[in-house]
Design a protein around this motif. Structure first.
Motif, PDB file in Angstrom:
ATOM      1  N   GLU A  32       0.870  -1.171   0.000  1.00  0.00           N
ATOM      2  CA  GLU A  32       0.000   0.000   0.000  1.00  0.00           C
ATOM      3  C   GLU A  32       0.913   1.228   0.000  1.00  0.00           C
ATOM      4  OE1 GLU A  32      -2.581   0.032   3.386  1.00  0.00           O
ATOM      5  OE2 GLU A  32      -2.832  -2.147   3.337  1.00  0.00           O
ATOM      6  N   VAL A  33       0.648   2.166  -0.873  1.00  0.00           N
ATOM      7  CA  VAL A  33       1.478   3.361  -0.975  1.00  0.00           C
ATOM      8  C   VAL A  33       0.637   4.583  -0.620  1.00  0.00           C
ATOM      9  CG1 VAL A  33       2.961   4.772  -2.432  1.00  0.00           C
ATOM     10  CG2 VAL A  33       2.871   2.281  -2.769  1.00  0.00           C
ATOM     11  N   HIS A  34       1.083   5.325   0.350  1.00  0.00           N
ATOM     12  CA  HIS A  34       0.410   6.544   0.778  1.00  0.00           C
ATOM     13  C   HIS A  34       1.408   7.691   0.651  1.00  0.00           C
ATOM     14  CE1 HIS A  34      -2.834   4.119   2.677  1.00  0.00           C
ATOM     15  NE2 HIS A  34      -1.844   3.258   2.827  1.00  0.00           N
ATOM     16  N   ARG A  35       1.069   8.668  -0.174  1.00  0.00           N
ATOM     17  CA  ARG A  35       1.972   9.777  -0.464  1.00  0.00           C
ATOM     18  C   ARG A  35       1.526  11.039   0.269  1.00  0.00           C
ATOM     19  NH1 ARG A  35       5.546  11.103  -5.024  1.00  0.00           N
ATOM     20  NH2 ARG A  35       5.776  13.360  -5.157  1.00  0.00           N
ATOM     21  N   PHE A  36       2.499  11.740   0.847  1.00  0.00           N
ATOM     22  CA  PHE A  36       2.237  12.969   1.581  1.00  0.00           C
ATOM     23  C   PHE A  36       3.164  14.062   1.031  1.00  0.00           C
ATOM     24  CE2 PHE A  36       1.145   9.391   4.213  1.00  0.00           C
ATOM     25  CZ  PHE A  36      -0.017   9.762   4.876  1.00  0.00           C
ATOM     26  N   ASP A  37       2.593  15.091   0.425  1.00  0.00           N
ATOM     27  CA  ASP A  37       3.365  16.193  -0.144  1.00  0.00           C
ATOM     28  C   ASP A  37       3.305  17.407   0.777  1.00  0.00           C
ATOM     29  OD1 ASP A  37       4.217  15.063  -2.729  1.00  0.00           O
ATOM     30  OD2 ASP A  37       2.071  15.025  -3.159  1.00  0.00           O
ATOM     31  N   ASN A  38       4.401  18.131   0.836  1.00  0.00           N
ATOM     32  CA  ASN A  38       4.483  19.255   1.753  1.00  0.00           C
ATOM     33  C   ASN A  38       5.603  20.172   1.270  1.00  0.00           C
ATOM     34  OD1 ASN A  38       4.115  20.870   4.075  1.00  0.00           O
ATOM     35  ND2 ASN A  38       3.833  19.078   5.391  1.00  0.00           N
ATOM     36  N   ALA A  39       6.019  21.095   2.110  1.00  0.00           N
ATOM     37  CA  ALA A  39       7.151  21.969   1.804  1.00  0.00           C
ATOM     38  C   ALA A  39       7.684  22.555   3.100  1.00  0.00           C
ATOM     39  CB  ALA A  39       6.745  23.090   0.864  1.00  0.00           C
ATOM     40  N   LEU A  40       8.986  22.747   3.143  1.00  0.00           N
ATOM     41  CA  LEU A  40       9.583  23.513   4.228  1.00  0.00           C
ATOM     42  C   LEU A  40       9.519  24.988   3.860  1.00  0.00           C
ATOM     43  CD1 LEU A  40      12.766  21.432   5.132  1.00  0.00           C
ATOM     44  CD2 LEU A  40      10.892  21.983   6.690  1.00  0.00           C
ATOM     45  N   VAL A  41       9.111  25.816   4.809  1.00  0.00           N
ATOM     46  CA  VAL A  41       9.015  27.251   4.573  1.00  0.00           C
ATOM     47  C   VAL A  41       9.790  27.976   5.666  1.00  0.00           C
ATOM     48  CG1 VAL A  41       7.483  29.221   4.279  1.00  0.00           C
ATOM     49  CG2 VAL A  41       6.731  26.948   3.540  1.00  0.00           C
ATOM     50  N   PHE A  42      10.936  28.541   5.290  1.00  0.00           N
ATOM     51  CA  PHE A  42      11.777  29.263   6.250  1.00  0.00           C
ATOM     52  C   PHE A  42      11.629  30.765   6.011  1.00  0.00           C
ATOM     53  CE2 PHE A  42      14.533  25.300   5.994  1.00  0.00           C
ATOM     54  CZ  PHE A  42      14.094  24.815   7.214  1.00  0.00           C
ATOM     55  N   ASP A  43      11.556  31.513   7.104  1.00  0.00           N
ATOM     56  CA  ASP A  43      11.378  32.968   6.967  1.00  0.00           C
ATOM     57  C   ASP A  43      12.587  33.764   7.445  1.00  0.00           C
ATOM     58  OD1 ASP A  43      11.201  32.641   9.674  1.00  0.00           O
ATOM     59  OD2 ASP A  43       9.124  33.326   9.862  1.00  0.00           O
ATOM     60  N   SER A  44      13.723  33.091   7.538  1.00  0.00           N
ATOM     61  CA  SER A  44      14.952  33.808   7.860  1.00  0.00           C
ATOM     62  C   SER A  44      16.151  32.999   7.374  1.00  0.00           C
ATOM     63  CB  SER A  44      15.081  34.049   9.372  1.00  0.00           C
ATOM     64  OG  SER A  44      15.505  32.880  10.038  1.00  0.00           O
ATOM     65  N   PRO A  45      17.238  33.670   7.002  1.00  0.00           N
ATOM     66  CA  PRO A  45      18.434  32.934   6.554  1.00  0.00           C
ATOM     67  C   PRO A  45      19.063  32.128   7.672  1.00  0.00           C
ATOM     68  CG  PRO A  45      18.888  35.291   6.706  1.00  0.00           C
ATOM     69  CD  PRO A  45      17.408  35.135   6.868  1.00  0.00           C
ATOM     70  N   GLU A  46      18.860  32.536   8.925  1.00  0.00           N
ATOM     71  CA  GLU A  46      19.430  31.788  10.053  1.00  0.00           C
ATOM     72  C   GLU A  46      18.823  30.385  10.137  1.00  0.00           C
ATOM     73  OE1 GLU A  46      20.147  35.979  10.485  1.00  0.00           O
ATOM     74  OE2 GLU A  46      18.231  34.899  10.305  1.00  0.00           O
ATOM     75  N   LEU A  47      17.528  30.294   9.864  1.00  0.00           N
ATOM     76  CA  LEU A  47      16.863  28.989   9.898  1.00  0.00           C
ATOM     77  C   LEU A  47      17.352  28.097   8.767  1.00  0.00           C
ATOM     78  CD1 LEU A  47      13.194  30.109  10.687  1.00  0.00           C
ATOM     79  CD2 LEU A  47      14.824  29.046  12.250  1.00  0.00           C
ATOM     80  N   ILE A  48      17.524  28.699   7.587  1.00  0.00           N
ATOM     81  CA  ILE A  48      18.052  27.933   6.459  1.00  0.00           C
ATOM     82  C   ILE A  48      19.446  27.409   6.785  1.00  0.00           C
ATOM     83  CG2 ILE A  48      18.689  27.999   4.022  1.00  0.00           C
ATOM     84  CD1 ILE A  48      16.784  30.390   3.720  1.00  0.00           C
ATOM     85  N   THR A  49      20.272  28.276   7.354  1.00  0.00           N
ATOM     86  CA  THR A  49      21.647  27.903   7.676  1.00  0.00           C
ATOM     87  C   THR A  49      21.685  26.764   8.681  1.00  0.00           C
ATOM     88  OG1 THR A  49      22.438  30.162   7.255  1.00  0.00           O
ATOM     89  CG2 THR A  49      23.834  28.741   8.617  1.00  0.00           C
ATOM     90  N   ALA A  50      20.896  26.873   9.748  1.00  0.00           N
ATOM     91  CA  ALA A  50      20.894  25.829  10.780  1.00  0.00           C
ATOM     92  C   ALA A  50      20.475  24.484  10.209  1.00  0.00           C
ATOM     93  CB  ALA A  50      19.961  26.237  11.920  1.00  0.00           C
ATOM     94  N   PHE A  51      19.469  24.494   9.333  1.00  0.00           N
ATOM     95  CA  PHE A  51      18.998  23.242   8.742  1.00  0.00           C
ATOM     96  C   PHE A  51      20.068  22.632   7.841  1.00  0.00           C
ATOM     97  CE2 PHE A  51      16.662  20.804   5.500  1.00  0.00           C
ATOM     98  CZ  PHE A  51      15.976  19.920   6.326  1.00  0.00           C
ATOM     99  N   CYS A  52      20.691  23.453   6.998  1.00  0.00           N
ATOM    100  CA  CYS A  52      21.730  22.944   6.095  1.00  0.00           C
ATOM    101  C   CYS A  52      22.944  22.431   6.860  1.00  0.00           C
ATOM    102  CB  CYS A  52      22.150  24.034   5.113  1.00  0.00           C
ATOM    103  SG  CYS A  52      20.882  24.497   3.917  1.00  0.00           S
ATOM    104  N   VAL A  53      23.350  23.156   7.888  1.00  0.00           N
ATOM    105  CA  VAL A  53      24.514  22.741   8.674  1.00  0.00           C
ATOM    106  C   VAL A  53      24.259  21.411   9.379  1.00  0.00           C
ATOM    107  CG1 VAL A  53      25.920  23.340  10.701  1.00  0.00           C
ATOM    108  CG2 VAL A  53      25.419  25.067   8.964  1.00  0.00           C
ATOM    109  N   SER A  54      23.023  21.150   9.749  1.00  0.00           N
ATOM    110  CA  SER A  54      22.696  19.897  10.436  1.00  0.00           C
ATOM    111  C   SER A  54      22.883  18.675   9.542  1.00  0.00           C
ATOM    112  CB  SER A  54      21.261  19.933  10.961  1.00  0.00           C
ATOM    113  OG  SER A  54      20.313  19.801   9.913  1.00  0.00           O
TER     114      SER A  54
END
Length: 246
Positions: free
Chosen positions: A173-195
């Motif tokens: 059985e295949v169940h698909r869930f589509d979404n998106a990450l939405v960051f509102d500051s470069p600091e959040l983007i940086t922390a996620f990428c560095v992780s």
């Protein structure tokens, strides 16, 4: 760096994993609860003995324990830090090991789950076709929407996992869930990428890390400014569920 070595290095501490999980929980366009999605389609019975392969932070088994699950709850992970996390959860067992050599007898679990861990298995079809794995009702989750490094390709993803599961278990059985990450500051983007850096051989002790982090910070700032002060990264996952037919 070899992917297997990078994976081991990445999980010496679970802090980067917790940062990523927190980002998905807090900055997804729509509510993102993978564990609830898995349990919603798997229909695990309260008395089932459950194995969580690649248990990570232990949150999946912690949820089942908190809900009063009466069956055996067991987590397996190659990371000592992950096994230590499980030791702090009442009613949950923790074992160190990997998916290709399950340290359990055949038939002792009624359900098994592998959530976001098959990326780390070099031969996914071989792991799925072991007799111990075939004896289980198994739910597997893998994400889509990320860019794969062509120099170190991810062996499994949302597009090829359903066929792998079908070839192994005869039903899926295949169940698909589509979404998106939405960051509102470069600091959040940086922390996620560095992780994610350890996956690319840039762990906490790497002499390259300060320069790489600085470059990520600059790139995140530029990306943020060019996207109307909001950075949207499409993502999602599939839950593939196979049930024993005999």
């Amino acid at each position: 760096m070899d992917r297997k070595i990078a994976d081991v290095t990445e999980y010496l501490t679970l802090d980067p994993l917790k940062i990523r999980l927190d980002a998905h929980r807090r900055y997804s366009k729509y509510p993102d609860d993978v564990e609830a999605a898995v349990l919603g389609v798997a229909k695990v019975r309260s008395h089932d003995d459950v194995l969580d392969i690649g248990s990570g932070t232990g949150s999946f088994l912690r949820r089942l324990a908190a809900d009063g699950h009466s069956g055996r709850l067991v987590g397996l992970d190659m990371s000592p830090a992950a096994v230590l996390e499980l030791a702090g959860i009442t009613g949950v067992e923790g074992h160190q090991g990997d998916a290709t050599r399950l340290p359990f007898a055949t038939g002792v679990f009624q359900a098994a789950f592998a959530r976001h861990m098959l990326y780390h298995v070099p031969d996914v079809p071989a792991a799925l076709t072991t007799p111990k794995m075939r004896d289980l009702v198994i739910g597997v989750v893998t994400r889509h929407g990320f860019v794969v490094d062509s120099a170190s390709p991810v062996p499994v993803h949302s597009d090829n996992l359903p066929a792998m599961m079908s070839d192994t278990f005869g039903n899926v059985e295949v169940h698909r869930f589509d979404n998106a990450l939405v960051f509102d500051s470069p600091e959040l983007i940086t922390a996620f990428c560095v992780s994610n850096l350890a996956f690319y051989g840039v762990d906490g002790d790497s002499p390259l890390r300060p320069a790489v982090v600085a470059d990520i910070r600059v790139a995140a700032t530029l990306a943020f400014e060019s996207d109307d002060n909001q950075w949207v990264d499409p993502k999602g996952y599939v839950v593939c569920l196979a049930r024993k037919t005999t």
